[in-house]
Design a protein around this motif. Structure first.
Motif, PDB file in Angstrom:
ATOM      1  N   VAL A   2     -11.826   9.491   4.105  1.00  0.00           N
ATOM      2  CA  VAL A   2     -11.260   9.243   2.782  1.00  0.00           C
ATOM      3  C   VAL A   2     -10.543  10.492   2.280  1.00  0.00           C
ATOM      4  CG1 VAL A   2     -11.821   8.696   0.390  1.00  0.00           C
ATOM      5  CG2 VAL A   2     -13.029   7.533   2.244  1.00  0.00           C
ATOM      6  N   ASP A   3      -9.322  10.307   1.783  1.00  0.00           N
ATOM      7  CA  ASP A   3      -8.553  11.386   1.184  1.00  0.00           C
ATOM      8  C   ASP A   3      -8.652  11.226  -0.330  1.00  0.00           C
ATOM      9  OD1 ASP A   3      -6.480  12.952   0.037  1.00  0.00           O
ATOM     10  OD2 ASP A   3      -5.403  12.944   1.951  1.00  0.00           O
ATOM     11  N   TRP A   4      -9.321  12.185  -0.974  1.00  0.00           N
ATOM     12  CA  TRP A   4      -9.552  12.067  -2.420  1.00  0.00           C
ATOM     13  C   TRP A   4      -8.242  12.044  -3.199  1.00  0.00           C
ATOM     14  CZ3 TRP A   4     -13.466  10.440  -5.088  1.00  0.00           C
ATOM     15  CH2 TRP A   4     -13.538  10.677  -6.445  1.00  0.00           C
ATOM     16  N   GLN A   5      -7.244  12.775  -2.733  1.00  0.00           N
ATOM     17  CA  GLN A   5      -5.956  12.789  -3.436  1.00  0.00           C
ATOM     18  C   GLN A   5      -5.304  11.412  -3.391  1.00  0.00           C
ATOM     19  OE1 GLN A   5      -2.447  15.124  -1.950  1.00  0.00           O
ATOM     20  NE2 GLN A   5      -2.767  16.262  -3.851  1.00  0.00           N
ATOM     21  N   GLU A   6      -5.459  10.698  -2.284  1.00  0.00           N
ATOM     22  CA  GLU A   6      -4.923   9.335  -2.200  1.00  0.00           C
ATOM     23  C   GLU A   6      -5.601   8.427  -3.217  1.00  0.00           C
ATOM     24  OE1 GLU A   6      -5.317   7.940   1.769  1.00  0.00           O
ATOM     25  OE2 GLU A   6      -4.070   9.517   2.647  1.00  0.00           O
ATOM     26  N   ILE A   7      -6.921   8.574  -3.353  1.00  0.00           N
ATOM     27  CA  ILE A   7      -7.659   7.751  -4.320  1.00  0.00           C
ATOM     28  C   ILE A   7      -7.188   8.043  -5.730  1.00  0.00           C
ATOM     29  CG2 ILE A   7      -9.947   7.205  -5.235  1.00  0.00           C
ATOM     30  CD1 ILE A   7      -9.444   6.288  -2.333  1.00  0.00           C
ATOM     31  N   GLU A   8      -7.064   9.326  -6.070  1.00  0.00           N
ATOM     32  CA  GLU A   8      -6.630   9.705  -7.424  1.00  0.00           C
ATOM     33  C   GLU A   8      -5.210   9.191  -7.692  1.00  0.00           C
ATOM     34  OE1 GLU A   8      -8.271  10.966  -9.779  1.00  0.00           O
ATOM     35  OE2 GLU A   8      -9.970  12.087  -8.969  1.00  0.00           O
ATOM     36  N   ALA A   9      -4.332   9.291  -6.706  1.00  0.00           N
ATOM     37  CA  ALA A   9      -2.955   8.825  -6.893  1.00  0.00           C
ATOM     38  C   ALA A   9      -2.929   7.308  -7.078  1.00  0.00           C
ATOM     39  CB  ALA A   9      -2.099   9.237  -5.701  1.00  0.00           C
ATOM     40  N   PHE A  10      -3.692   6.581  -6.288  1.00  0.00           N
ATOM     41  CA  PHE A  10      -3.718   5.126  -6.408  1.00  0.00           C
ATOM     42  C   PHE A  10      -4.216   4.704  -7.794  1.00  0.00           C
ATOM     43  CE2 PHE A  10      -6.364   1.282  -6.206  1.00  0.00           C
ATOM     44  CZ  PHE A  10      -5.382   0.343  -5.924  1.00  0.00           C
ATOM     45  N   SER A  34       4.660   9.169  -4.628  1.00  0.00           N
ATOM     46  CA  SER A  34       5.165   8.068  -3.804  1.00  0.00           C
ATOM     47  C   SER A  34       4.765   8.252  -2.348  1.00  0.00           C
ATOM     48  CB  SER A  34       6.683   7.980  -3.924  1.00  0.00           C
ATOM     49  OG  SER A  34       7.063   7.672  -5.257  1.00  0.00           O
ATOM     50  N   GLN A  35       4.875   9.478  -1.857  1.00  0.00           N
ATOM     51  CA  GLN A  35       4.506   9.772  -0.474  1.00  0.00           C
ATOM     52  C   GLN A  35       3.013   9.525  -0.241  1.00  0.00           C
ATOM     53  OE1 GLN A  35       4.828  13.922   0.524  1.00  0.00           O
ATOM     54  NE2 GLN A  35       5.060  13.495   2.707  1.00  0.00           N
ATOM     55  N   THR A  36       2.183   9.921  -1.211  1.00  0.00           N
ATOM     56  CA  THR A  36       0.733   9.739  -1.086  1.00  0.00           C
ATOM     57  C   THR A  36       0.372   8.256  -1.081  1.00  0.00           C
ATOM     58  OG1 THR A  36       0.361  11.855  -2.207  1.00  0.00           O
ATOM     59  CG2 THR A  36      -1.496  10.338  -2.113  1.00  0.00           C
ATOM     60  N   ARG A  38       2.292   5.768  -0.124  1.00  0.00           N
ATOM     61  CA  ARG A  38       2.735   5.198   1.164  1.00  0.00           C
ATOM     62  C   ARG A  38       1.730   5.535   2.273  1.00  0.00           C
ATOM     63  NH1 ARG A  38       7.944   6.725  -0.710  1.00  0.00           N
ATOM     64  NH2 ARG A  38       7.842   8.665   0.511  1.00  0.00           N
ATOM     65  N   LYS A  39       1.212   6.720   2.227  1.00  0.00           N
ATOM     66  CA  LYS A  39       0.220   7.124   3.230  1.00  0.00           C
ATOM     67  C   LYS A  39      -1.039   6.265   3.111  1.00  0.00           C
ATOM     68  CE  LYS A  39      -2.434  11.181   4.722  1.00  0.00           C
ATOM     69  NZ  LYS A  39      -2.772  12.588   4.402  1.00  0.00           N
ATOM     70  N   LEU A  40      -1.487   6.000   1.871  1.00  0.00           N
ATOM     71  CA  LEU A  40      -2.652   5.151   1.674  1.00  0.00           C
ATOM     72  C   LEU A  40      -2.370   3.723   2.136  1.00  0.00           C
ATOM     73  CD1 LEU A  40      -5.513   4.699   0.569  1.00  0.00           C
ATOM     74  CD2 LEU A  40      -4.504   4.354  -1.702  1.00  0.00           C
ATOM     75  N   GLU A  41      -1.168   3.231   1.863  1.00  0.00           N
ATOM     76  CA  GLU A  41      -0.812   1.877   2.294  1.00  0.00           C
ATOM     77  C   GLU A  41      -0.802   1.770   3.813  1.00  0.00           C
ATOM     78  OE1 GLU A  41       1.868   0.199  -1.411  1.00  0.00           O
ATOM     79  OE2 GLU A  41       2.828   1.509   0.074  1.00  0.00           O
ATOM     80  N   ARG A  42      -0.371   2.809   4.486  1.00  0.00           N
ATOM     81  CA  ARG A  42      -0.420   2.798   5.952  1.00  0.00           C
ATOM     82  C   ARG A  42      -1.867   2.781   6.434  1.00  0.00           C
ATOM     83  NH1 ARG A  42       3.914   6.506   5.396  1.00  0.00           N
ATOM     84  NH2 ARG A  42       2.492   8.281   5.730  1.00  0.00           N
ATOM     85  N   ARG A  43      -2.732   3.491   5.729  1.00  0.00           N
ATOM     86  CA  ARG A  43      -4.146   3.510   6.092  1.00  0.00           C
ATOM     87  C   ARG A  43      -4.770   2.126   5.897  1.00  0.00           C
ATOM     88  NH1 ARG A  43      -7.581   7.830   6.133  1.00  0.00           N
ATOM     89  NH2 ARG A  43      -6.159   9.092   4.857  1.00  0.00           N
ATOM     90  N   VAL A  44      -4.430   1.457   4.780  1.00  0.00           N
ATOM     91  CA  VAL A  44      -4.962   0.131   4.484  1.00  0.00           C
ATOM     92  C   VAL A  44      -4.327  -0.918   5.391  1.00  0.00           C
ATOM     93  CG1 VAL A  44      -5.087  -1.665   2.695  1.00  0.00           C
ATOM     94  CG2 VAL A  44      -5.557   0.724   2.112  1.00  0.00           C
ATOM     95  N   GLY A  45      -3.056  -0.727   5.713  1.00  0.00           N
ATOM     96  CA  GLY A  45      -2.345  -1.688   6.546  1.00  0.00           C
ATOM     97  C   GLY A  45      -1.650  -2.773   5.762  1.00  0.00           C
ATOM     98  N   SER A  46      -1.448  -2.522   4.459  1.00  0.00           N
ATOM     99  CA  SER A  46      -0.803  -3.540   3.619  1.00  0.00           C
ATOM    100  C   SER A  46      -0.292  -2.869   2.350  1.00  0.00           C
ATOM    101  CB  SER A  46      -1.813  -4.636   3.256  1.00  0.00           C
ATOM    102  OG  SER A  46      -1.233  -5.589   2.387  1.00  0.00           O
ATOM    103  N   PRO A  47       0.799  -3.393   1.740  1.00  0.00           N
ATOM    104  CA  PRO A  47       1.275  -2.847   0.464  1.00  0.00           C
ATOM    105  C   PRO A  47       0.217  -3.023  -0.624  1.00  0.00           C
ATOM    106  CG  PRO A  47       2.938  -4.229   1.469  1.00  0.00           C
ATOM    107  CD  PRO A  47       1.681  -4.455   2.248  1.00  0.00           C
ATOM    108  N   LEU A  48       0.119  -2.021  -1.466  1.00  0.00           N
ATOM    109  CA  LEU A  48      -0.802  -2.075  -2.602  1.00  0.00           C
ATOM    110  C   LEU A  48      -0.057  -2.321  -3.910  1.00  0.00           C
ATOM    111  CD1 LEU A  48      -3.035   0.967  -1.586  1.00  0.00           C
ATOM    112  CD2 LEU A  48      -3.536  -1.465  -1.263  1.00  0.00           C
ATOM    113  N   PHE A  49       1.261  -2.067  -3.928  1.00  0.00           N
ATOM    114  CA  PHE A  49       2.077  -2.254  -5.124  1.00  0.00           C
ATOM    115  C   PHE A  49       3.358  -3.003  -4.748  1.00  0.00           C
ATOM    116  CE2 PHE A  49      -0.357   1.612  -5.956  1.00  0.00           C
ATOM    117  CZ  PHE A  49      -0.876   1.350  -7.218  1.00  0.00           C
TER     118      PHE A  49
END
Length: 306
Positions: A2-10, A34-36, A38-49
């Protein structure tokens, strides 16, 4: 991982539904947010927004992730807040170790003073032994330790000298040195001196007992002992001799052991030690109270003689 910065950005984008405002809230650039994401979406495997030029909205997967993350995120922040409060505070329990009776007397007097100045702080005392005095501190069994110096172990800090006292040589009443008024380090050559059991650090062991006399003759190490009472019993039996701190003349008199001043040996010094990462408000309160009392007693040498 888990990347905490990704969680905070989401969570920021989910709250604001606007990348620019989320970036301001996080004190990051909009491009970085935006970059963060996109990185989380790649980790999840699906768009979040769903993003358009006019609006930002959560996708169904994004909504589910938000529902799952928000209580966990809140719980993490609450846990950190409680830990910070505990670290800064001076209430609760402080486990304090000590080596030897004089160190025990000092920590007991500090604990008595702390009950007045910090009534919410409970001090629990625990004796350590000569085979490995710092083991309870390394293992997290005590928070603070008044022990013989030096302590030069990774992850452990030490404060100034609290106690300083001369060395005496413990010998049996039948030993050839027993009738001497004073002895020197050179007198240790040719006899057996006891060593602590276990594997204490080399610098601590060398300060406890040098390997050779000032003129270069070896000082032989004899049997290993785990406790001070074991050491005195073996000395009394004539199986060896050992330099010890002068307070033992008062605290451990025995009819079969003689304590002789060791005139050319440096004093034993004791100080407080604690884990580098855990100098909490409770630890700080104990250190400050100890320093204040030792100063009032007249310094480390006077503190040992009280």
């Amino acid at each position: 991982m888990v990347d905490w910065q990704e969680i905070e950005a989401f969570l920021a984008v989910a709250d604001e539904l606007h990348f620019g405002r989320a970036a301001q809230r996080l004190r990051l650039s909009q491009a970085r947010v935006s970059q963060t994401i996109r990185k989380l979406e790649r980790r999840v495997g699906s768009p979040l927004f769903d993003r358009t030029t006019r609006r930002v909205a959560l996708t169904p997967i994004g909504e589910r992730l938000l529902d799952d993350l928000r209580p966990a995120h809140h719980a993490v922040h609450e846990a950190l807040a409680r830990a910070q409060a505990a670290g800064r505070g001076t209430t609760g329990v402080l486990q304090v170790g000590f080596l030897g009776p004089v160190a025990g007397r000092v920590v007991l007097e500090v604990a008595t003073a702390i009950r007045v100045s910090h009534p919410g702080l409970e001090i629990r005392l625990r004796e350590t032994h000569i085979d490995d005095p710092c083991r309870p501190l390394r293992d997290g069994e005590v928070d603070l330790l008044l022990t013989q110096l030096p302590v030069a172990e990774p992850g452990i800090d030490t404060g100034p000298v609290v106690l300083s006292e001369p060395r005496v040589l413990a010998v049996s009443t039948g030993h050839p040195l027993a009738r001497r008024a004073a002895v020197h380090l050179g007198d240790l050559a040719g006899d057996h001196t006891f060593r602590p059991a276990g594997t204490p650090p080399a610098d601590w062991l060398a300060s406890y007992l040098p390997w050779s006399t000032p003129d270069g003759r070896p000082i032989e190490r004899g049997p290993a002992v785990a406790t001070f009472q074991e050491l005195l019993a073996l000395v009394a039996a004539g199986q060896g001799i050992c330099p010890v701190a002068a307070h033992n003349v008062r605290y451990h008199p025995r009819p079969d052991v003689v304590f002789i001043p060791l005139t050319d040996a440096p004093p034993f010094e004791f100080g407080l030690a604690w884990r580098s990462s855990e100098r909490t408000g409770r630890v700080h309160a104990f250190i400050e109270t100890t320093s204040r009392l030792v100063t009032g007693w007249g310094g480390p040498a006077a503190a040992a003689e009280r």
